[in-house]
Write an enzyme that holds these catalytic residues in place. Structure first.
Site, PDB file in Angstrom:
ATOM      1  N   ASP A  67       0.913  -1.297   0.161  1.00 28.14           N
ATOM      2  CA  ASP A  67      -0.022   0.025   0.048  1.00 28.14           C
ATOM      3  C   ASP A  67       0.956   1.157  -0.010  1.00 28.14           C
ATOM      4  O   ASP A  67       2.082   1.334   0.272  1.00 28.14           O
ATOM      5  CB  ASP A  67      -0.860  -0.033   1.191  1.00 28.14           C
ATOM      6  N   HIS A 138      -6.889  -4.268  10.203  1.00 23.50           N
ATOM      7  CA  HIS A 138      -7.172  -4.312   8.906  1.00 23.50           C
ATOM      8  C   HIS A 138      -5.771  -4.879   8.194  1.00 23.50           C
ATOM      9  O   HIS A 138      -4.627  -5.165   9.039  1.00 23.50           O
ATOM     10  CB  HIS A 138      -7.091  -2.937   8.321  1.00 23.50           C
ATOM     11  N   GLU A 143      -9.753  -1.701   5.407  1.00 21.16           N
ATOM     12  CA  GLU A 143     -10.326  -1.318   6.718  1.00 21.16           C
ATOM     13  C   GLU A 143     -11.440  -2.425   6.818  1.00 21.16           C
ATOM     14  O   GLU A 143     -12.174  -2.845   6.000  1.00 21.16           O
ATOM     15  CB  GLU A 143     -10.653   0.298   6.792  1.00 21.16           C
TER      16      GLU A 143
HETATM   17  C1  GLP Z   1      -0.414   0.332   8.580  1.00 21.27           C
HETATM   18  C2  GLP Z   1      -0.014  -0.487   7.280  1.00 21.27           C
HETATM   19  C3  GLP Z   1      -0.316  -1.978   7.650  1.00 21.27           C
HETATM   20  C4  GLP Z   1       0.515  -2.416   8.715  1.00 21.27           C
HETATM   21  C5  GLP Z   1      -0.150  -1.613   9.999  1.00 21.27           C
HETATM   22  C6  GLP Z   1       0.111  -1.980  11.277  1.00 21.27           C
HETATM   23  O1  GLP Z   1      -1.786   0.623   8.596  1.00 21.27           O
HETATM   24  N1  GLP Z   1      -0.746  -0.161   6.149  1.00 21.27           N
HETATM   25  O2  GLP Z   1       0.359  -2.574   6.344  1.00 21.27           O
HETATM   26  O3  GLP Z   1       0.250  -3.753   9.019  1.00 21.27           O
HETATM   27  O4  GLP Z   1       0.100  -0.312   9.726  1.00 21.27           O
HETATM   28  O5  GLP Z   1       1.285  -1.321  11.631  1.00 21.27           O
HETATM   29  P1  GLP Z   1       2.411  -1.660  12.648  1.00 21.27           P
HETATM   30  O6  GLP Z   1       3.235  -3.008  12.348  1.00 21.27           O
HETATM   31  O7  GLP Z   1       3.387  -0.302  12.853  1.00 21.27           O
HETATM   32  O8  GLP Z   1       1.619  -1.811  14.044  1.00 21.27           O
END
Ligand code: GLP
Length: 240
Positions: A67, A138, A143
């Site tokens: 993304d 998500h 979402e």
């Molecule tokens: C963002 C990204 C996701 C990721 C999520 C969790 O929203 N788009 O791909 O998995 O954050 O992030 P973290 O690993 O920092 O908790």
């Protein structure tokens, strides 16, 4: 789903890096699907170490990131393009032309998403997709909603996601839109590795594994993907 629980983030990073390294050794021109966020960073660090020791080379590897934010250019310090270069690509021998991102600034988002999905297909599909999970379950930027998405698309970020990520945007407003691979697109990957650490993820992890499959819990779709391995620390696994 195969669930494994570890004591530390570093142990998870080492395990996930080993899975990726084994794939690269078996198939040097493999296609990796990569994720941003804090969760995969220990795995990326371990991969950089393996590369520096000469154990693996990324010279024929292709990557597709999950993304990218809209409204900010790739050169922005908060873009996922910048994140991936700082955390992985700048430290290994991957060829820049083999690194792929959705272009969040594209005028025609639908066309850009089509281009991306077609390119993934042309490369033979993703061999291994790395995923984190949001506090609201998500995956990518898919979402909670009424229907599972299919191909890549432009999505509006939820308040929960904006809350969780806005700390990174100290100098500007956090984008409220992003381009993301869709849920079906993610599930087309031949294998999936999902990493979740910390107690903030415990409810999302519980819902993903124990609840019915529903688009209100996007990660729950992974129950249907028989090559999904979930790596948790004890805090993220605490409600299971
Ligand atoms: C963002 C990204 C996701 C990721 C999520 C969790 O929203 N788009 O791909 O998995 O954050 O992030 P973290 O690993 O920092 O908790």
């Amino acid at each position: 789903m195969k669930i494994s629980v570890y004591d530390t983030k570093e142990q998870i990073g080492a395990e996930v890096a080993k899975i990726i390294a084994d794939l690269i050794k078996r198939k040097p021109d493999c296609v990796l699907g990569l994720a941003t966020g804090a969760s995969p960073i220990p795995a990326y660090k371990a991969l950089i170490e393996m590369y520096k020791k000469g154990e693996i080379s990324f010279k024929d590897v292709t990557t597709f990131n999950l993304d990218e934010y809209c409204q900010i250019p790739r050169s922005d310090k908060n873009s996922y393009f910048t994140f991936m270069h700082e955390e992985l690509f700048d430290h290994i021998d991957i060829k820049e032309e083999n690194v792929n991102f959705l272009d969040g600034t594209a005028q025609d988002a639908a066309q850009e998403c089509k281009r991306y999905d077609a390119l993934i297909d042309k490369k033979g599909g993703i061999d291994l997709q790395v995923l984190g999970i949001g506090n609201n379950a998500h995956i990518g930027f898919n979402e909670p909603t009424e229907r599972f998405s299919s191909g890549s698309y432009k999505t509006k970020l939820s308040n929960s996601t904006i809350e969780a990520n806005k700390m990174y945007f100290q100098n500007g407003e956090m984008p409220h839109y992003a381009l993301t691979m869709g849920v079906s697109g993610i599930c087309k990957s031949k294998a999936i590795v999902l990493i979740a650490t910390g107690e903030k993820k415990a409810q999302a992890v519980y819902n993903m594994i124990k609840k019915d499959i529903t688009p209100h819990v996007p990660a729950s779709i992974l129950q249907r993907h028989d090559k999904t391995a979930v790596f948790l620390d004890k805090a993220a696994a605490s409600l299971l």
